[in-house]
Motif scaffolding. Structure first.
Motif, PDB file in Angstrom:
ATOM      1  N   ALA A  58       5.368  -1.393   0.676  1.00 47.07           N
ATOM      2  CA  ALA A  58       6.049  -0.736  -0.447  1.00 47.07           C
ATOM      3  C   ALA A  58       7.366  -1.432  -0.780  1.00 47.07           C
ATOM      4  CB  ALA A  58       6.294   0.730  -0.110  1.00 47.07           C
ATOM      5  N   ILE A  61       7.549  -3.422  -3.909  1.00 48.86           N
ATOM      6  CA  ILE A  61       7.796  -2.730  -5.171  1.00 48.86           C
ATOM      7  C   ILE A  61       9.303  -2.542  -5.340  1.00 48.86           C
ATOM      8  CG2 ILE A  61       7.359  -0.653  -6.544  1.00 48.86           C
ATOM      9  CD1 ILE A  61       4.746  -0.295  -5.165  1.00 48.86           C
ATOM     10  N   LEU A  64      10.852  -5.618  -6.685  1.00 50.70           N
ATOM     11  CA  LEU A  64      10.501  -5.719  -8.103  1.00 50.70           C
ATOM     12  C   LEU A  64      11.423  -4.840  -8.945  1.00 50.70           C
ATOM     13  CD1 LEU A  64       7.882  -6.927  -9.675  1.00 50.70           C
ATOM     14  CD2 LEU A  64       7.232  -4.534  -9.819  1.00 50.70           C
TER      15      LEU A  64
ATOM     16  N   TYR B   7       4.774   4.378   0.105  1.00 50.84           N
ATOM     17  CA  TYR B   7       4.366   4.506  -1.291  1.00 50.84           C
ATOM     18  C   TYR B   7       4.540   5.925  -1.825  1.00 50.84           C
ATOM     19  CZ  TYR B   7       2.458  -0.144  -0.666  1.00 50.84           C
ATOM     20  OH  TYR B   7       2.325  -1.485  -0.421  1.00 50.84           O
ATOM     21  N   ALA B 223       3.495   5.757  -5.888  1.00 55.82           N
ATOM     22  CA  ALA B 223       4.172   4.545  -6.363  1.00 55.82           C
ATOM     23  C   ALA B 223       3.174   3.558  -6.967  1.00 55.82           C
ATOM     24  CB  ALA B 223       4.951   3.889  -5.229  1.00 55.82           C
ATOM     25  N   ASP B 224       1.966   3.511  -6.413  1.00 59.94           N
ATOM     26  CA  ASP B 224       0.916   2.636  -6.961  1.00 59.94           C
ATOM     27  C   ASP B 224       0.607   3.024  -8.403  1.00 59.94           C
ATOM     28  OD1 ASP B 224       0.320   1.176  -4.576  1.00 59.94           O
ATOM     29  OD2 ASP B 224      -0.908   2.837  -3.846  1.00 59.94           O
ATOM     30  N   LEU B 227       3.525   2.432 -10.849  1.00 64.13           N
ATOM     31  CA  LEU B 227       3.704   1.010 -11.152  1.00 64.13           C
ATOM     32  C   LEU B 227       2.576   0.522 -12.079  1.00 64.13           C
ATOM     33  CD1 LEU B 227       5.171  -1.658 -10.797  1.00 64.13           C
ATOM     34  CD2 LEU B 227       3.978  -2.008  -8.631  1.00 64.13           C
ATOM     35  N   GLN B 246      -2.451  -4.349  -9.401  1.00 69.35           N
ATOM     36  CA  GLN B 246      -1.278  -3.707  -8.778  1.00 69.35           C
ATOM     37  C   GLN B 246      -1.533  -3.546  -7.281  1.00 69.35           C
ATOM     38  OE1 GLN B 246      -1.351  -0.281  -7.428  1.00 69.35           O
ATOM     39  NE2 GLN B 246       0.686  -0.747  -6.607  1.00 69.35           N
TER      40      GLN B 246
END
Ligand code: SF4
Lengths: 76, 363
Positions: A58, A61, A64, B7, B223-224, B227, B246
């Motif tokens: 994670a 992300i 990013l 996540y 979060a997946d 995004l 992703q």
């Protein structure tokens, strides 16, 4: 039935692995993946390891997002 | 847990939601194809994190929901035969067939119907009951079909002659194309991550190429999904539809070559019926001739009489993204998880089931 969960391989015997997800132990058929080793993370679906999971986390992300929130940082 | 907790981190999802609000300009409709995504979106309250203009609609990706009534009817007929054990995934047990008749009812009347978690368990049932014919109900998309194929290969190799499969396996891309051809208006697909874990993201390439609609292969954590929505918005804003991944901890462009080979060795494609979508060319998987002695439909031929739908259930429109469960007069009343009228209310990944389960928390 569509649930797939990330599990860690504990040990392998022939085509079968003992795998663990947060302490719960399952068995997984290894017929669909190549070169799985103890310690690897795989996706468990309907009794089979269906793919290895790479070590992307994670935090990727997060970096990013850092870039998006502060685009100047990229050029540093 | 590794690959999960990170996540779900609140700070991360809030920051993603902020970026989405910043990027969104106008209205967007994205379809999450997979029932697993529908369930995750409801469970984590993703709608509440998105600005007004972004609509997420559910698609045809719950395998139990799109499995035709005829398949349940066929299983019921097999279940009624002497010396037959039916093995199936739990979700199939309560799907109403013709006249509301489910496998659960068949079992109550004395048929031997057993829930298994894996085709490998069905194979063990066959080993342990050599005097019976053990029929495994193969349903699911590219994620699940390789497992059924692997069990068939073992049965073939070890000559477990009483193990058989009836296949209602399906593949995803033709159904996505059918939805676009029918005119459901979309700005992008949130593509099924676990289908793509097997097939690779490449199978979706024809969608941006031929239909100008973006595809982002997504994971299943909050979060997946956020995004993926952000990636789709950027594609729309830049007018550059493409296939992107992703969910790159699991999905590659080419997918799992071993699993694909196993699947292709055992199955070949056929035209098949989808509940709600009708007959879709090349969207089903049938067992190849080599394995015919393990193909229940060629070993034991039965006659199945299917009665027409009663017309009240709108599962079909919901699976195409045309209507929502709240548009159904039976939703939450005559049809509920305790007494499901349609398949979408039975399966954990079914849109009606998910709506019913989470409606209180998600307004
Ligand atoms: S609420 Fe029940 S009857 Fe209505 S569409 Fe959903 S499954 Fe069908």
């Amino acid at each position: 039935m569509c649930l797939s969960i990330p599990v860690r391989i504990i040990e392998i015997e022939g085509d079968t692995a003992r795998v663990s997800a947060g302490g719960t132990v399952f068995t997984a058929g290894l017929q669909l993946v190549q070169d799985a080793k103890p310690g690897d993370y795989v996706l468990l679906h309907a009794g089979f390891a269906i793919q290895k999971i790479t070590d992307e986390e994670a935090s990727e992300i997060l970096s990013l997002l850092d870039e998006m929130e502060d685009p100047d940082k990229k050029q540093e | 847990m590794k690959f999960i907790d990170g996540y779900r981190d609140r700070d991360l999802t809030d920051r993603l939601a902020r970026q989405i609000r910043k990027a969104a300009a106008g209205t967007y409709t994205f379809m999450e194809v997979c029932g697993g995504h529908t369930a995750a979106i409801r469970r984590f309250g993703i709608h509440s994190l998105l600005p007004e203009g972004i609509r997420l609609i559910s698609g045809p990706g719950c395998p139990v929901c799109v499995t035709g009534k005829g398949f349940v009817d066929r299983l019921s007929v097999y279940a009624g035969l002497k010396d037959v054990i039916i093995t199936l995934y739990g979700d199939l047990m309560r799907i109403p067939g013709s006249g509301g008749r489910s496998l659960e009812k068949a079992r109550a009347e004395g048929a031997d119907v057993r829930i298994v978690f894996s085709s490998l368990d069905a194979l063990s049932t066959a080993r342990n009951n050599p005097g019976k014919k053990v029929i495994f109900a193969g349903i699911g998309f590219e994620t699940t079909a390789p497992g059924t194929a692997a069990a068939l290969q073992i049965a073939y190799r070890e000559n477990i002659s009483n193990f058989m499969v009836i296949s209602a396996h399906k593949i995803m891309p033709p159904a996505m194309e059918a939805i676009l051809k029918e005119g459901t208006r979309l700005n992008g697909f949130i593509c099924p991550g676990h289908v793509a874990a097997i097939t690779g993201s490449g199978i979706f390439d024809f969608i941006p190429r031929n239909y100008g609609i973006g595809c982002v292969v997504s994971g299943f954590e909050p979060a997946d999904i956020l995004l993926s929505v952000l990636m789709l918005i950027s594609q729309v804003n830049a007018n550059q539809p493409s296939t992107e991944i992703q969910y790159n901890r699991v999905v590659t462009e080419k997918g799992n070559l071993v699993a694909k080979e196993v699947m292709n060795e055992v199955f070949e494609s056929c035209d098949t019926e989808w509940r709600g979508l009708g007959l879709i060319g090349g969207s089903g998987l049938i067992i190849r001739k080599k394995y015919e002695r393990h193909d229940a439909e060629s070993v034991i031929q039965v006659k199945v009489v299917e009665s027409p739908d009663d017309g009240h259930c709108i599962c079909g429109d919901i699976l195409r993204g045309l209507r929502e469960p709240s548009d159904c007069g039976l939703f939450g009343k005559a049809c509920n998880p305790g007494e499901p009228v349609g398949a979408c209310m039975v399966s954990e990944e079914g849109t009606c089931h998910t709506w019913h389960k989470y409606r209180l928390s998600d307004g």
